[in-house]
Design a protein around this motif. Sequence first.
Motif, PDB file in Angstrom:
ATOM      1  N   LYS A 266      49.374 -38.268 -95.794  1.00 32.59           N
ATOM      2  CA  LYS A 266      48.296 -38.568 -94.848  1.00 32.59           C
ATOM      3  C   LYS A 266      47.268 -37.439 -94.976  1.00 32.59           C
ATOM      4  O   LYS A 266      47.572 -36.269 -94.730  1.00 32.59           O
ATOM      5  CB  LYS A 266      48.852 -38.624 -93.427  1.00 32.59           C
ATOM      6  CG  LYS A 266      49.828 -39.776 -93.220  1.00 32.59           C
ATOM      7  CD  LYS A 266      49.570 -40.489 -91.898  1.00 32.59           C
ATOM      8  CE  LYS A 266      50.104 -41.890 -91.820  1.00 32.59           C
ATOM      9  NZ  LYS A 266      51.454 -42.157 -92.110  1.00 32.59           N
ATOM     10  N   HIS A 267      46.061 -37.807 -95.412  1.00 25.36           N
ATOM     11  CA  HIS A 267      45.024 -36.797 -95.645  1.00 25.36           C
ATOM     12  C   HIS A 267      43.669 -37.502 -95.604  1.00 25.36           C
ATOM     13  O   HIS A 267      43.566 -38.650 -96.058  1.00 25.36           O
ATOM     14  CB  HIS A 267      45.246 -36.134 -97.023  1.00 25.36           C
ATOM     15  CG  HIS A 267      44.440 -34.910 -97.232  1.00 25.36           C
ATOM     16  ND1 HIS A 267      43.110 -34.942 -97.615  1.00 25.36           N
ATOM     17  CD2 HIS A 267      44.760 -33.604 -97.096  1.00 25.36           C
ATOM     18  CE1 HIS A 267      42.663 -33.699 -97.715  1.00 25.36           C
ATOM     19  NE2 HIS A 267      43.639 -32.868 -97.395  1.00 25.36           N
ATOM     20  N   PRO A 268      42.631 -36.823 -95.091  1.00 25.06           N
ATOM     21  CA  PRO A 268      41.324 -37.487 -95.046  1.00 25.06           C
ATOM     22  C   PRO A 268      40.835 -37.963 -96.424  1.00 25.06           C
ATOM     23  O   PRO A 268      40.050 -38.901 -96.510  1.00 25.06           O
ATOM     24  CB  PRO A 268      40.381 -36.406 -94.498  1.00 25.06           C
ATOM     25  CG  PRO A 268      41.254 -35.378 -93.879  1.00 25.06           C
ATOM     26  CD  PRO A 268      42.623 -35.499 -94.459  1.00 25.06           C
ATOM     27  N   LEU A 269      41.289 -37.324 -97.492  1.00 28.98           N
ATOM     28  CA  LEU A 269      40.829 -37.738 -98.826  1.00 28.98           C
ATOM     29  C   LEU A 269      41.702 -38.847 -99.430  1.00 28.98           C
ATOM     30  O   LEU A 269      41.451 -39.290-100.545  1.00 28.98           O
ATOM     31  CB  LEU A 269      40.774 -36.542 -99.774  1.00 28.98           C
ATOM     32  CG  LEU A 269      39.658 -35.520 -99.482  1.00 28.98           C
ATOM     33  CD1 LEU A 269      39.688 -34.388-100.500  1.00 28.98           C
ATOM     34  CD2 LEU A 269      38.282 -36.184 -99.497  1.00 28.98           C
TER      35      LEU A 269
ATOM     36  N   GLU B  12      40.263 -34.355-110.297  1.00 28.64           N
ATOM     37  CA  GLU B  12      40.555 -32.977-109.891  1.00 28.64           C
ATOM     38  C   GLU B  12      41.998 -32.857-109.380  1.00 28.64           C
ATOM     39  O   GLU B  12      42.713 -31.911-109.720  1.00 28.64           O
ATOM     40  CB  GLU B  12      39.556 -32.559-108.802  1.00 28.64           C
ATOM     41  CG  GLU B  12      39.327 -31.072-108.768  1.00 28.64           C
ATOM     42  CD  GLU B  12      38.216 -30.679-107.780  1.00 28.64           C
ATOM     43  OE1 GLU B  12      37.285 -31.472-107.533  1.00 28.64           O
ATOM     44  OE2 GLU B  12      38.312 -29.556-107.253  1.00 28.64           O
ATOM     45  N   VAL B  13      42.412 -33.831-108.592  1.00 34.19           N
ATOM     46  CA  VAL B  13      43.782 -33.788-108.051  1.00 34.19           C
ATOM     47  C   VAL B  13      44.796 -33.830-109.197  1.00 34.19           C
ATOM     48  O   VAL B  13      45.737 -33.028-109.251  1.00 34.19           O
ATOM     49  CB  VAL B  13      44.033 -34.971-107.070  1.00 34.19           C
ATOM     50  CG1 VAL B  13      45.496 -35.015-106.648  1.00 34.19           C
ATOM     51  CG2 VAL B  13      43.129 -34.854-105.853  1.00 34.19           C
ATOM     52  N   ILE B  14      44.575 -34.763-110.128  1.00 33.60           N
ATOM     53  CA  ILE B  14      45.558 -34.927-111.215  1.00 33.60           C
ATOM     54  C   ILE B  14      45.634 -33.660-112.066  1.00 33.60           C
ATOM     55  O   ILE B  14      46.729 -33.161-112.375  1.00 33.60           O
ATOM     56  CB  ILE B  14      45.207 -36.168-112.083  1.00 33.60           C
ATOM     57  CG1 ILE B  14      45.402 -37.441-111.239  1.00 33.60           C
ATOM     58  CG2 ILE B  14      46.064 -36.215-113.349  1.00 33.60           C
ATOM     59  CD1 ILE B  14      44.900 -38.724-111.871  1.00 33.60           C
TER      60      ILE B  14
ATOM     61  N   LEU C 208      52.550 -30.590-102.555  1.00 37.77           N
ATOM     62  CA  LEU C 208      51.627 -30.056-103.570  1.00 37.77           C
ATOM     63  C   LEU C 208      50.323 -30.849-103.612  1.00 37.77           C
ATOM     64  O   LEU C 208      49.235 -30.270-103.705  1.00 37.77           O
ATOM     65  CB  LEU C 208      52.303 -30.134-104.942  1.00 37.77           C
ATOM     66  CG  LEU C 208      52.785 -28.811-105.490  1.00 37.77           C
ATOM     67  CD1 LEU C 208      53.697 -29.020-106.686  1.00 37.77           C
ATOM     68  CD2 LEU C 208      51.589 -27.958-105.892  1.00 37.77           C
ATOM     69  N   ILE C 209      50.445 -32.179-103.530  1.00 37.39           N
ATOM     70  CA  ILE C 209      49.229 -33.017-103.534  1.00 37.39           C
ATOM     71  C   ILE C 209      48.365 -32.659-102.323  1.00 37.39           C
ATOM     72  O   ILE C 209      47.143 -32.475-102.439  1.00 37.39           O
ATOM     73  CB  ILE C 209      49.595 -34.525-103.509  1.00 37.39           C
ATOM     74  CG1 ILE C 209      50.339 -34.908-104.786  1.00 37.39           C
ATOM     75  CG2 ILE C 209      48.327 -35.388-103.355  1.00 37.39           C
ATOM     76  CD1 ILE C 209      50.895 -36.334-104.806  1.00 37.39           C
ATOM     77  N   LEU C 210      49.000 -32.499-101.157  1.00 38.84           N
ATOM     78  CA  LEU C 210      48.249 -32.177 -99.935  1.00 38.84           C
ATOM     79  C   LEU C 210      47.567 -30.816-100.068  1.00 38.84           C
ATOM     80  O   LEU C 210      46.407 -30.638 -99.678  1.00 38.84           O
ATOM     81  CB  LEU C 210      49.184 -32.191 -98.714  1.00 38.84           C
ATOM     82  CG  LEU C 210      49.787 -33.564 -98.365  1.00 38.84           C
ATOM     83  CD1 LEU C 210      50.823 -33.445 -97.256  1.00 38.84           C
ATOM     84  CD2 LEU C 210      48.689 -34.567 -97.963  1.00 38.84           C
ATOM     85  N   LYS C 211      48.296 -29.859-100.664  1.00 42.94           N
ATOM     86  CA  LYS C 211      47.729 -28.522-100.860  1.00 42.94           C
ATOM     87  C   LYS C 211      46.482 -28.600-101.749  1.00 42.94           C
ATOM     88  O   LYS C 211      45.435 -28.012-101.451  1.00 42.94           O
ATOM     89  CB  LYS C 211      48.802 -27.621-101.511  1.00 42.94           C
ATOM     90  CG  LYS C 211      48.383 -26.181-101.703  1.00 42.94           C
ATOM     91  CD  LYS C 211      49.531 -25.364-102.308  1.00 42.94           C
ATOM     92  CE  LYS C 211      49.008 -24.501-103.432  1.00 42.94           C
ATOM     93  NZ  LYS C 211      50.034 -23.860-104.240  1.00 42.94           N
ATOM     94  N   VAL C 212      46.588 -29.363-102.843  1.00 43.47           N
ATOM     95  CA  VAL C 212      45.446 -29.501-103.757  1.00 43.47           C
ATOM     96  C   VAL C 212      44.298 -30.225-103.058  1.00 43.47           C
ATOM     97  O   VAL C 212      43.126 -29.840-103.187  1.00 43.47           O
ATOM     98  CB  VAL C 212      45.888 -30.226-105.051  1.00 43.47           C
ATOM     99  CG1 VAL C 212      44.690 -30.695-105.865  1.00 43.47           C
ATOM    100  CG2 VAL C 212      46.771 -29.311-105.895  1.00 43.47           C
ATOM    101  N   LEU C 213      44.603 -31.264-102.287  1.00 42.64           N
ATOM    102  CA  LEU C 213      43.546 -31.979-101.556  1.00 42.64           C
ATOM    103  C   LEU C 213      42.858 -31.062-100.568  1.00 42.64           C
ATOM    104  O   LEU C 213      41.625 -31.092-100.423  1.00 42.64           O
ATOM    105  CB  LEU C 213      44.136 -33.194-100.831  1.00 42.64           C
ATOM    106  CG  LEU C 213      44.497 -34.408-101.714  1.00 42.64           C
ATOM    107  CD1 LEU C 213      45.340 -35.409-100.922  1.00 42.64           C
ATOM    108  CD2 LEU C 213      43.244 -35.083-102.258  1.00 42.64           C
ATOM    109  N   ASP C 214      43.631 -30.222 -99.891  1.00 38.92           N
ATOM    110  CA  ASP C 214      43.029 -29.241 -98.951  1.00 38.92           C
ATOM    111  C   ASP C 214      42.054 -28.320 -99.674  1.00 38.92           C
ATOM    112  O   ASP C 214      40.986 -28.008 -99.176  1.00 38.92           O
ATOM    113  CB  ASP C 214      44.122 -28.370 -98.297  1.00 38.92           C
ATOM    114  CG  ASP C 214      44.827 -29.122 -97.164  1.00 38.92           C
ATOM    115  OD1 ASP C 214      44.274 -30.140 -96.723  1.00 38.92           O
ATOM    116  OD2 ASP C 214      45.912 -28.668 -96.754  1.00 38.92           O
TER     117      ASP C 214
END
Length: 392
Positions: free
Chosen positions: A316-319, A342-344, A383-389
């Motif tokens: 769950k993330h705004p992006l 960028e995320v990948i 990790l995905i959430l950290k990168v999205l942040d």
Amino acid sequence: MKSDFFTYQAQTSPHPLAMEISHANGSYIYDSNNKAYLDFVAGVSANSLGHNHPKVVNAIKNQLDKYMHVMVYGEYIQEPAVELAKLLAKHLPKPLETTYLTNSGTEAIEGALKLAKRFTGRSQIIAAKHAYHGNTMGSMSVMGYEERKQAFRPLLPDVHFIEFNNEVDINTITTKTAAVILETIQGGAGFIEPINDYLQKVKAKCKAVGAVLILDEIQPGFGRTGKLFGFEHYNCVPDILVTGKGLGGGMPIGAFTASKDMMSNLTENPKLGHITTFGGHPVIAASALATVKEITESNVMTEALEKEQLIRKKLKHPLIKEIRGKGLMLAAMTPSADITNEVILKCQDEGLILFWLLFEPKAIRITPPLTISNEEIIKGCDLILKVLDSIS
Ligand SMILES: Cc1ncc(COP(=O)(O)O)c(C=O)c1O
């Protein structure tokens, strides 16, 4: 090694990830510096049971000790291929009882298209826009993405496209139609599920006009969606089922399955209606047999649905605007292709493997091995959430 890779191995991707692999085990792939990467992609849905699953490896080794290639497809009785075809029949609804084993998914699609034409005596094929069925000439002819195929025209004639999930377009199917070919869940298009009994309606129309429904389960098949086959979610049994990827347990395979009566059309007029040297290869069939046994005898399918819920709860993330798909065939949608890229790429640096979908640039592919643990899922999602942040 990297420079040899770019010099000697043919490339078709302008920017290969070019990670040098040392070994792989379970949910992890290790590079040549022994850095561990958590695998959220599973070789693009192929490694259903993760990497080097002991039961699959043992089945391969046992078969290697007995024999490898001995004869072209279908002449000799080779136990792994026979047992595999029998096991598939056991788990498939009637009339899907006879399987032709191929070397890849795209070859199985070619075989299915040939069978449909031969069975109906018709030539027209109807496929879906944004569909992907493989990259050989026939499969590319039914790919619903002109930009990727126009350079290779002329392709198969008499191929027409309808919009997936569009009920009005179903009227395009007529007594001229040999086959309608659809992915049960559209993969490259962005993990689009059929809605409002779409597949059942297509099947009913096919039946009414004497056309054949081919369902491509090369991605959703073999437990990935929480059932052995994706079509089980939508109560629609195809006339020809095409499978591949996850069937092989990490080995190259494809298969098309139909009724005995329909399949017999490849035996005469002309005889040898589809030929392959290596299809049904005993080592590969042994790998697939062990894979299907494990998928059907363990809890991986029911767990896939629980794991889907865990991923949906965690991501769950705004992006992340939406998560599409079913079971462990999921696509997290970001607002733009740039963010997805960028995320990948950043996740890869952080030790998490994600990937793109062919035709939907905003989608992040999440198709981990069915055997991934809840802890590994949590670790990867964090990790995905950290990168999205870091992006927002
Ligand atoms: C839905 C679908 N059909 C067919 C294929 C082709 O399979 P293969 O790459 O084994 O030829 C793929 C591969 O990505 C696929 O996803």
